[in-house]
Design a protein around this motif. Structure first.
Motif, PDB file in Angstrom:
ATOM      1  N   VAL A 154       0.843  -1.204   0.000  1.00 21.08           N
ATOM      2  CA  VAL A 154       0.000   0.000   0.000  1.00 21.08           C
ATOM      3  C   VAL A 154       0.876   1.252   0.000  1.00 21.08           C
ATOM      4  N   ASP A 155       1.945   1.232   0.780  1.00 24.64           N
ATOM      5  CA  ASP A 155       2.862   2.380   0.788  1.00 24.64           C
ATOM      6  C   ASP A 155       3.506   2.576  -0.582  1.00 24.64           C
ATOM      7  N   ALA A 156       3.871   1.475  -1.218  1.00 22.15           N
ATOM      8  CA  ALA A 156       4.442   1.564  -2.566  1.00 22.15           C
ATOM      9  C   ALA A 156       3.410   2.127  -3.536  1.00 22.15           C
ATOM     10  N   ALA A 157       2.160   1.750  -3.354  1.00 22.44           N
ATOM     11  CA  ALA A 157       1.089   2.260  -4.218  1.00 22.44           C
ATOM     12  C   ALA A 157       0.892   3.753  -4.024  1.00 22.44           C
ATOM     13  N   ILE A 158       0.999   4.229  -2.790  1.00 23.10           N
ATOM     14  CA  ILE A 158       0.890   5.668  -2.541  1.00 23.10           C
ATOM     15  C   ILE A 158       1.939   6.416  -3.357  1.00 23.10           C
ATOM     16  N   ALA A 159       3.170   5.934  -3.312  1.00 23.50           N
ATOM     17  CA  ALA A 159       4.253   6.583  -4.055  1.00 23.50           C
ATOM     18  C   ALA A 159       4.004   6.522  -5.560  1.00 23.50           C
ATOM     19  N   GLU A 160       3.568   5.367  -6.041  1.00 25.34           N
ATOM     20  CA  GLU A 160       3.357   5.196  -7.484  1.00 25.34           C
ATOM     21  C   GLU A 160       2.216   6.078  -7.986  1.00 25.34           C
ATOM     22  N   PHE A 161       1.112   6.107  -7.269  1.00 30.01           N
ATOM     23  CA  PHE A 161      -0.028   6.933  -7.685  1.00 30.01           C
ATOM     24  C   PHE A 161       0.294   8.422  -7.561  1.00 30.01           C
ATOM     25  N   THR A 162       1.067   8.803  -6.546  1.00 31.17           N
ATOM     26  CA  THR A 162       1.432  10.204  -6.384  1.00 31.17           C
ATOM     27  C   THR A 162       2.308  10.663  -7.544  1.00 31.17           C
ATOM     28  N   GLU A 163       3.243   9.841  -7.944  1.00 30.44           N
ATOM     29  CA  GLU A 163       4.181  10.221  -9.003  1.00 30.44           C
ATOM     30  C   GLU A 163       3.573  10.159 -10.400  1.00 30.44           C
ATOM     31  N   HIS A 164       2.688   9.174 -10.628  1.00 29.88           N
ATOM     32  CA  HIS A 164       2.210   8.933 -11.997  1.00 29.88           C
ATOM     33  C   HIS A 164       0.722   9.204 -12.194  1.00 29.88           C
ATOM     34  N   GLY A 165      -0.002   9.460 -11.103  1.00 32.01           N
ATOM     35  CA  GLY A 165      -1.428   9.687 -11.230  1.00 32.01           C
ATOM     36  C   GLY A 165      -2.208   8.399 -11.343  1.00 32.01           C
ATOM     37  N   TYR A 166      -3.526   8.538 -11.288  1.00 32.38           N
ATOM     38  CA  TYR A 166      -4.391   7.356 -11.379  1.00 32.38           C
ATOM     39  C   TYR A 166      -4.312   6.734 -12.769  1.00 32.38           C
ATOM     40  N   ALA A 167      -4.497   7.543 -13.796  1.00 34.10           N
ATOM     41  CA  ALA A 167      -4.501   7.012 -15.161  1.00 34.10           C
ATOM     42  C   ALA A 167      -3.119   6.528 -15.593  1.00 34.10           C
ATOM     43  N   GLY A 168      -2.070   7.143 -15.063  1.00 34.96           N
ATOM     44  CA  GLY A 168      -0.716   6.793 -15.473  1.00 34.96           C
ATOM     45  C   GLY A 168      -0.118   5.612 -14.740  1.00 34.96           C
ATOM     46  N   THR A 169      -0.883   5.022 -13.833  1.00 32.78           N
ATOM     47  CA  THR A 169      -0.407   3.875 -13.058  1.00 32.78           C
ATOM     48  C   THR A 169      -1.146   2.621 -13.501  1.00 32.78           C
ATOM     49  N   ASP A 170      -0.410   1.541 -13.684  1.00 37.27           N
ATOM     50  CA  ASP A 170      -1.044   0.274 -14.040  1.00 37.27           C
ATOM     51  C   ASP A 170      -0.543  -0.830 -13.116  1.00 37.27           C
ATOM     52  N   ALA A 171      -1.140  -2.007 -13.259  1.00 31.80           N
ATOM     53  CA  ALA A 171      -0.796  -3.125 -12.377  1.00 31.80           C
ATOM     54  C   ALA A 171       0.664  -3.526 -12.526  1.00 31.80           C
ATOM     55  N   SER A 205      -0.278 -12.349  -7.107  1.00 37.88           N
ATOM     56  CA  SER A 205      -0.427 -11.939  -5.707  1.00 37.88           C
ATOM     57  C   SER A 205      -1.194 -10.624  -5.611  1.00 37.88           C
ATOM     58  N   PHE A 206      -0.906  -9.725  -6.543  1.00 38.66           N
ATOM     59  CA  PHE A 206      -1.590  -8.435  -6.568  1.00 38.66           C
ATOM     60  C   PHE A 206      -3.099  -8.629  -6.693  1.00 38.66           C
ATOM     61  N   TYR A 207      -3.508  -9.403  -7.686  1.00 44.62           N
ATOM     62  CA  TYR A 207      -4.945  -9.556  -7.936  1.00 44.62           C
ATOM     63  C   TYR A 207      -5.643 -10.395  -6.873  1.00 44.62           C
ATOM     64  N   SER A 208      -4.935 -11.374  -6.323  1.00 43.73           N
ATOM     65  CA  SER A 208      -5.568 -12.211  -5.293  1.00 43.73           C
ATOM     66  C   SER A 208      -5.750 -11.450  -3.985  1.00 43.73           C
ATOM     67  N   THR A 209      -4.907 -10.440  -3.759  1.00 38.28           N
ATOM     68  CA  THR A 209      -4.980  -9.689  -2.515  1.00 38.28           C
ATOM     69  C   THR A 209      -5.805  -8.414  -2.643  1.00 38.28           C
ATOM     70  N   PHE A 210      -5.579  -7.658  -3.720  1.00 39.36           N
ATOM     71  CA  PHE A 210      -6.211  -6.345  -3.848  1.00 39.36           C
ATOM     72  C   PHE A 210      -7.315  -6.304  -4.906  1.00 39.36           C
ATOM     73  N   THR A 211      -7.449  -7.320  -5.702  1.00 30.05           N
ATOM     74  CA  THR A 211      -8.484  -7.543  -6.715  1.00 30.05           C
ATOM     75  C   THR A 211      -8.393  -6.623  -7.931  1.00 30.05           C
ATOM     76  N   SER A 212      -8.037  -5.352  -7.740  1.00 29.17           N
ATOM     77  CA  SER A 212      -7.999  -4.438  -8.881  1.00 29.17           C
ATOM     78  C   SER A 212      -7.183  -3.196  -8.540  1.00 29.17           C
ATOM     79  N   LYS A 213      -6.821  -2.467  -9.581  1.00 27.22           N
ATOM     80  CA  LYS A 213      -6.134  -1.187  -9.373  1.00 27.22           C
ATOM     81  C   LYS A 213      -7.019  -0.233  -8.601  1.00 27.22           C
ATOM     82  N   ASP A 214      -8.312  -0.189  -8.920  1.00 28.02           N
ATOM     83  CA  ASP A 214      -9.231   0.720  -8.244  1.00 28.02           C
ATOM     84  C   ASP A 214      -9.283   0.439  -6.744  1.00 28.02           C
ATOM     85  N   ALA A 215      -9.353  -0.832  -6.386  1.00 32.76           N
ATOM     86  CA  ALA A 215      -9.434  -1.199  -4.969  1.00 32.76           C
ATOM     87  C   ALA A 215      -8.164  -0.782  -4.229  1.00 32.76           C
TER      88      ALA A 215
END
Length: 222
Positions: free
Chosen positions: A13-30, A43-53
Motif C-alpha cells: 500500500v505504501d508503494a502504491a501511494i508513491a506510485e499513484f502520487t508520481e504517476h497519477g491514477y490514469a498513469g499507473t497500471d498493475a 499476488s496483486f490480484y488475489s490480494t487487492f483484486t484491482s487497481k481501483d481497490a
C-alpha cells in the motif's frame, strides 16, 4: 489450507501511494505497481483484486496520516499565523525537496479525477472537511488572541486556507522556491494583525520550499 502470503500488505500500500502520487491514477497500471512493490501480478490480484481497490486503500491510508498532524496543530499554543506557516512549510518543503516534485496525492487526485469516482470522492470529502475544521479552529483562536484580523470569519477562511495550500502544492510543481515562499508570506500577512506579523517575524525561520538537494550523499525526503 490457504497459502501464506509472503509479502507485507502495508508495504505494498505504501508503494502504491508513491506510485499513484508520481504517476497519477490514469498513469499507473498493475505492472508498475507490482514492480514497485516487488510482488507478482497473481499476488496483486488475489490480494487487492484491482487497481481501483488498491487506489482507494492507498488514498485512505494517505489521508489518514493527517489525523495526528491536525490534532497537533489545533492543540498548539503558538500564535495561529505561526501554526499555519508550519503546516504550509512542512507540506511544501517536503514536496520541493524532491527534483520531481510529485506533490500531494489528495490534491493530484482532485485535479485529475474531480468527483468521477464515488469511493474516492467520499475519502477526499472527509479529508477536506477535517482539514477545514482544523483550520477554522486555528483561525478562531488566533482571532480571539489578537493574532488574526478580527474581520476574518473562520467558517469562510477555513476553506480558503485549505484551497490556498492546495493551490500552492500545484504551483510548487513548477514554481521556484522563492515564488512559493513569496506567495505564502503574502497570504499569511493578509490574515494577520500587527501582533500576528510580529509573531511570525519572531518565530524561527521556516523555509517554505527548499532547493532540491544535489550534493553527493544528500538525503532527499519522500
Amino acid at each position: 489450507m490457504p497459502r501464506r502470503r509472503e509479502f507485507d500488505e502495508d508495504a505494498v500500500v505504501d508503494a502504491a501511494i508513491a506510485e499513484f502520487t508520481e504517476h497519477g491514477y490514469a498513469g499507473t497500471d498493475a505492472v508498475g505497481l507490482c514492480e514497485r512493490a516487488g510482488i507478482a501480478r497473481s499476488s496483486f490480484y488475489s490480494t487487492f483484486t484491482s487497481k481501483d481497490a488498491l487506489f482507494e486503500r492507498a488514498l485512505a491510508r494517505y489521508t489518514g496520516r493527517g489525523t495526528e498532524e491536525r490534532e497537533t496543530l489545533v492543540a498548539s499554543r503558538e500564535p495561529s499565523p505561526v501554526v499555519l506557516r508550519r503546516r504550509f512549510t512542512d507540506a511544501l518543503g517536503d514536496q520541493c525537496a524532491r527534483d520531481d516534485r510529485p506533490g500531494c496525492l489528495s490534491v493530484n487526485t482532485t485535479v485529475e479525477l474531480g468527483r468521477s469516482l464515488d469511493g474516492v470522492t467520499a475519502l477526499l470529502d472527509a479529508d477536506r472537511g477535517a482539514w477545514i475544521d482544523a483550520y477554522a479552529r486555528i483561525l478562531a483562536r488566533g482571532r480571539d488572541e489578537g493574532h488574526v484580523r478580527p474581520d476574518v470569519d473562520p467558517e469562510t477562511f477555513g476553506p480558503l486556507v485549505h484551497t490556498t495550500l492546495a493551490g500552492l502544492r500545484v504551483a510548487a510543481r513548477v514554481a521556484t522556491p522563492d515564488e512559493v515562499r513569496a506567495q505564502l508570506d503574502a497570504f499569511l500577512d493578509a490574515l494577520s494583525t500587527d501582533a500576528g506579523r510580529a509573531a511570525l517575524a519572531a518565530a524561527p525561520a521556516c523555509v517554505a520550499a527548499p532547493e532540491p538537494a544535489t550534493a553527493a550523499g544528500a538525503e532527499v525526503q519522500a
